[in-house]
Each structure stands twice: as structure tokens, then as C-alpha cells.
Design a protein around this motif. Structure first.
Motif, mmCIF file in Angstrom:
data_model
loop_
_atom_site.group_PDB
_atom_site.id
_atom_site.type_symbol
_atom_site.label_atom_id
_atom_site.label_comp_id
_atom_site.label_asym_id
_atom_site.label_seq_id
_atom_site.Cartn_x
_atom_site.Cartn_y
_atom_site.Cartn_z
ATOM 1 N N TRP A 165 -4.732 1.851 -13.459
ATOM 2 C CA TRP A 165 -4.777 1.038 -12.233
ATOM 3 C C TRP A 165 -3.354 0.999 -11.703
ATOM 4 C CZ3 TRP A 165 -4.787 -5.004 -12.292
ATOM 5 C CH2 TRP A 165 -4.747 -5.485 -10.977
ATOM 6 N N VAL A 166 -3.141 1.558 -10.515
ATOM 7 C CA VAL A 166 -1.838 1.487 -9.861
ATOM 8 C C VAL A 166 -1.909 0.366 -8.833
ATOM 9 C CG1 VAL A 166 -0.053 2.704 -8.574
ATOM 10 C CG2 VAL A 166 -1.497 3.957 -10.181
ATOM 11 N N THR A 167 -1.004 -0.595 -8.953
ATOM 12 C CA THR A 167 -1.086 -1.792 -8.142
ATOM 13 C C THR A 167 0.316 -2.260 -7.775
ATOM 14 O OG1 THR A 167 -2.043 -4.033 -8.019
ATOM 15 C CG2 THR A 167 -1.110 -3.346 -10.146
ATOM 16 N N ALA A 168 0.404 -3.402 -7.114
ATOM 17 C CA ALA A 168 1.680 -4.042 -6.804
ATOM 18 C C ALA A 168 1.448 -5.542 -6.791
ATOM 19 C CB ALA A 168 2.213 -3.571 -5.454
ATOM 20 N N GLY A 169 2.363 -6.271 -7.408
ATOM 21 C CA GLY A 169 2.282 -7.723 -7.396
ATOM 22 C C GLY A 169 1.210 -8.317 -8.286
ATOM 23 N N ALA A 170 0.694 -7.580 -9.245
ATOM 24 C CA ALA A 170 -0.394 -8.090 -10.084
ATOM 25 C C ALA A 170 0.121 -9.173 -11.035
ATOM 26 C CB ALA A 170 -1.011 -6.962 -10.888
ATOM 27 N N PRO A 171 -0.592 -10.293 -11.160
ATOM 28 C CA PRO A 171 -0.192 -11.329 -12.113
ATOM 29 C C PRO A 171 -0.338 -10.840 -13.548
ATOM 30 C CG PRO A 171 -2.323 -11.850 -11.135
ATOM 31 C CD PRO A 171 -1.788 -10.669 -10.395
ATOM 32 N N LEU A 188 0.050 0.383 -13.852
ATOM 33 C CA LEU A 188 1.342 0.788 -13.305
ATOM 34 C C LEU A 188 1.631 -0.068 -12.085
ATOM 35 C CD1 LEU A 188 0.823 4.654 -13.504
ATOM 36 C CD2 LEU A 188 1.915 3.163 -15.183
ATOM 37 N N SER A 189 2.764 -0.770 -12.108
ATOM 38 C CA SER A 189 3.123 -1.675 -11.016
ATOM 39 C C SER A 189 4.169 -1.024 -10.130
ATOM 40 C CB SER A 189 3.646 -3.003 -11.574
ATOM 41 O OG SER A 189 2.617 -3.673 -12.282
ATOM 42 N N ALA A 190 3.814 -0.778 -8.876
ATOM 43 C CA ALA A 190 4.738 -0.185 -7.918
ATOM 44 C C ALA A 190 5.666 -1.259 -7.380
ATOM 45 C CB ALA A 190 3.960 0.460 -6.775
ATOM 46 N N ARG A 191 6.884 -0.886 -7.090
ATOM 47 C CA ARG A 191 7.845 -1.819 -6.516
ATOM 48 C C ARG A 191 7.914 -1.602 -5.015
ATOM 49 N NH1 ARG A 191 10.776 -4.632 -9.901
ATOM 50 N NH2 ARG A 191 12.333 -5.099 -8.294
ATOM 51 N N LYS A 199 0.815 -1.208 0.000
ATOM 52 C CA LYS A 199 0.000 0.000 0.000
ATOM 53 C C LYS A 199 0.851 1.261 0.000
ATOM 54 C CE LYS A 199 -3.979 -2.186 2.147
ATOM 55 N NZ LYS A 199 -4.865 -2.308 3.304
ATOM 56 N N VAL A 200 1.928 1.254 0.759
ATOM 57 C CA VAL A 200 2.823 2.415 0.783
ATOM 58 C C VAL A 200 3.454 2.616 -0.596
ATOM 59 C CG1 VAL A 200 4.974 3.333 1.736
ATOM 60 C CG2 VAL A 200 3.285 2.272 3.253
ATOM 61 N N ALA A 201 3.907 1.513 -1.215
ATOM 62 C CA ALA A 201 4.525 1.612 -2.537
ATOM 63 C C ALA A 201 3.524 2.114 -3.573
ATOM 64 C CB ALA A 201 5.082 0.250 -2.949
ATOM 65 N N ILE A 202 2.301 1.610 -3.520
ATOM 66 C CA ILE A 202 1.259 2.061 -4.444
ATOM 67 C C ILE A 202 0.969 3.544 -4.227
ATOM 68 C CG2 ILE A 202 -1.193 1.850 -5.013
ATOM 69 C CD1 ILE A 202 -0.898 -1.170 -4.339
ATOM 70 N N GLY A 203 0.877 3.942 -2.960
ATOM 71 C CA GLY A 203 0.607 5.343 -2.654
ATOM 72 C C GLY A 203 1.661 6.274 -3.206
ATOM 73 N N GLU A 204 2.928 5.907 -3.054
ATOM 74 C CA GLU A 204 4.015 6.751 -3.550
ATOM 75 C C GLU A 204 4.020 6.800 -5.076
ATOM 76 O OE1 GLU A 204 7.426 5.057 -1.695
ATOM 77 O OE2 GLU A 204 7.059 6.033 0.242
ATOM 78 N N ALA A 205 3.778 5.647 -5.716
ATOM 79 C CA ALA A 205 3.759 5.609 -7.183
ATOM 80 C C ALA A 205 2.590 6.420 -7.741
ATOM 81 C CB ALA A 205 3.684 4.166 -7.664
ATOM 82 N N ALA A 206 1.437 6.319 -7.097
ATOM 83 C CA ALA A 206 0.263 7.061 -7.556
ATOM 84 C C ALA A 206 0.465 8.561 -7.377
ATOM 85 C CB ALA A 206 -0.975 6.592 -6.808
ATOM 86 N N ALA A 207 0.987 8.969 -6.238
ATOM 87 C CA ALA A 207 1.204 10.394 -5.983
ATOM 88 C C ALA A 207 2.201 10.990 -6.967
ATOM 89 C CB ALA A 207 1.689 10.597 -4.550
ATOM 90 N N LYS A 262 10.091 -10.118 -2.519
ATOM 91 C CA LYS A 262 9.112 -11.195 -2.629
ATOM 92 C C LYS A 262 7.748 -10.674 -2.975
ATOM 93 C CE LYS A 262 11.477 -14.320 0.582
ATOM 94 N NZ LYS A 262 11.349 -15.080 1.845
ATOM 95 N N GLU A 263 7.506 -9.384 -2.736
ATOM 96 C CA GLU A 263 6.189 -8.817 -3.008
ATOM 97 C C GLU A 263 6.102 -8.277 -4.429
ATOM 98 O OE1 GLU A 263 5.317 -5.968 0.001
ATOM 99 O OE2 GLU A 263 4.943 -7.498 1.502
ATOM 100 N N ASN A 264 7.186 -8.360 -5.207
ATOM 101 C CA ASN A 264 7.171 -7.931 -6.597
ATOM 102 C C ASN A 264 7.118 -9.150 -7.499
ATOM 103 O OD1 ASN A 264 7.528 -5.032 -6.268
ATOM 104 N ND2 ASN A 264 9.518 -5.577 -5.413
ATOM 105 N N ARG A 265 6.166 -9.158 -8.373
ATOM 106 C CA ARG A 265 6.033 -10.297 -9.282
ATOM 107 C C ARG A 265 6.070 -9.797 -10.709
ATOM 108 N NH1 ARG A 265 0.884 -13.553 -7.232
ATOM 109 N NH2 ARG A 265 0.591 -12.191 -5.489
#
Length: 259
Positions: A227-233, A248-251, A79-87, A256-259
Motif C-alpha cells: 500500500w503506497v500512501t501519504a499521511g497514514a496514521p 510505503l509512505s510518500a513524503r 496524490k502526486v507524491a504517492i504517484g512518484e513513490a509508486a512509479a 503538514k501533510e506528512n505524519r
């Protein structure tokens, strides 16, 4: 003990017990009656507890869905990574609609450090966290839905119908091939109003929501831009991008949380 520590301990106790009398809280926390009254009032204003005569309860005791506190701890790094990427998508001198989801609050935290944006929100939790923000914060009116710390209802919608924004960031309880969804009609209406009145429309939600449609669909993928997300297949990314939005995939800090 600082107020933040007391609030954390009080919330943890109520999450464990669901409800407690004032006497039980005083014994467990070892604080004065005046301090307890003040802490409960502040937490109730933030939508994090529900007070009743002689005690208090976690909103989960009264509602069937997870509390804001429970959801905010789940997938915290994502959630923090998504928040920073979206902002980071938002240029200077922009106005932003910010939904009340826990991931949206992380978008707000990242935006709050900037003096070049205006954030319009229905999130009491974010408003509480942004008291010292550099950004200009505008809180809409409405009825408080305590379990999500969101302002909803006709008053909230009438506020939004009079405003325009450059960006709208909305959260979701569920995502599938058709679009994002949420659990409750009144929150759905606020999300729809934000999307309708913004030029750039963004869903922020981690990949754990994928394939779990909630009860109320508030948009189709064609209704949003990103859609800003993290770990999406990969299949989820491909499905959404075929419908129109960019993904957009946030790191995150944890590989392990990055796919």
C-alpha cells in the motif's frame, strides 16, 4: 485562448452549474459555435462531460458520486507524491497495469516519462494526458464510465484476461482493516482482473480513505503486496502490515501533510 484554458473554464462552469445549454456556454465563454463543439467533443471523449441535445452536463449531474475533476483536485500534493513513490518501485523493462483512479493517474504521469516501461490502462483521463508519453501506452477496450473516466465491462475484462503484467497499481474509494473497496461493481471487476494477472500488486490511496469502507470490497489486504500512501496514521499502518502488505509512505512537499 489556448484549448487547455478553454477546457478548464468550461469544466469549471459546468461544475458550478451542473448543466448548461450551448447558448449559455457560448455567452459565458465568448467562443464560437465551432470551437464549443470541438471542445465538448474532446472533453466527452475524455469522459469529463456528458453532452445532450442543445447542451452539456457535468457527470456529477447524472451520477451521485464526485466527478473525476472534483476528486483529482482533492489532496493533490499527496496524490502526486504517492504517484512518484509508486512509479519508483518499477524497474526497467516492466509491464504495468494502471487502474483509472485519480491517484493512479499520477502514477501513470510519473511512468509516462520513461521509455523503458509499458503501461496498460483502462483510464481515458490518463490516456488523454499521455499523448506525448515516452512510455508505450496500451489502452484496453470497454464501456466508458464517464464519472470516473474508466473503461469497464466484459470487453475490458476479456482484454485483461489475455494479458499479464509485472505490476498492478489500483486505486480505492475506501480502506479499512479488511481491505480496499470501491463504489461500483464494474470497476471492482476490472481492479480484480488487474490484481489477478500481475506479479506485484499495489494499492495506491491517501490516508483520507482510511476507515471509510465503500460499497464493494474488491480485495482483502492478503491479496495485495503493498500500500503506497501519504499521511497514514500509525494504527492504520500497523493494521495493514499485520495483514501482510508492506506500507510505503510518500513524503509530500508540504510538511503538514506528512505524519
Amino acid at each position: 485562448m489556448f484549448s487547455q484554458e478553454r477546457h478548464r473554464d468550461l469544466l469549471a462552469l459546468l461544475e458550478q452549474r451542473r448543466r448548461a445549454t450551448n447558448a449559455e456556454l457560448l455567452r459565458a465563454l465568448r467562443i464560437s459555435e465551432a470551437t464549443l463543439r470541438r471542445d465538448l467533443a474532446e472533453l466527452e471523449d475524455a469522459g469529463l462531460v456528458v453532452r445532450f441535445h442543445g447542451g452539456a452536463a457535468h457527470p456529477a449531474y447524472l451520477h451521485g458520486e464526485p466527478t473525476y475533476e472534483q476528486r483529482s483536485r482533492e489532496g493533490r500534493a499527496q496524490k502526486v507524491a504517492i504517484g512518484e513513490a509508486a512509479a519508483a518501485l518499477v524497474p526497467a523493462q516492466q509491464t504495468v497495469f494502471l487502474d483509472a483512479g485519480t491517484t493512479c493517474v499520477e502514477v501513470g504521469r510519473a511512468l509516462a516519462t520513461r521509455s523503458d516501461v509499458v503501461v496498460v490502462t483502462g483510464s481515458i483521463a490518463f490516456a488523454h494526458a499521455a499523448r506525448d508519453a515516452a512510455a508505450k501506452i496500451i489502452v484496453i477496450g470497454g464501456e466508458l464510465r464517464g464519472v470516473t473516466s474508466a473503461l469497464v465491462g466484459g470487453l475490458a475484462q476479456s482484454w485483461l484476461d489475455q494479458l499479464n503484467a509485472d505490476w498492478a497499481f489500483v486505486g480505492a474509494s475506501g480502506l479499512d482493516a479488511e481491505g480496499p473497496s470501491t463504489t461500483e461493481l464494474s470497476e471492482s471487476a476490472v481492479k480484480q482482473a488487474m490484481l489477478r494477472r500481475a506479479r506485484h500488486r499495489v494499492v495506491v490511496a491517501d490516508a483520507s480513505k482510511w476507515g471509510q469502507a465503500a460499497a464493494v470490497r474488491f480485495a482483502r489486504w492478503a491479496d495485495v503486496d503493498s500500500w503506497v500512501t501519504a499521511g497514514a496514521p500509525r494504527d492504520a499502518v500497523a493494521t495493514v502490515e499485520r495483514a501482510g502488505p508492506r506500507v510505503l509512505s510518500a513524503r509530500t512537499a508540504n510538511p503538514k501533510e506528512n505524519r
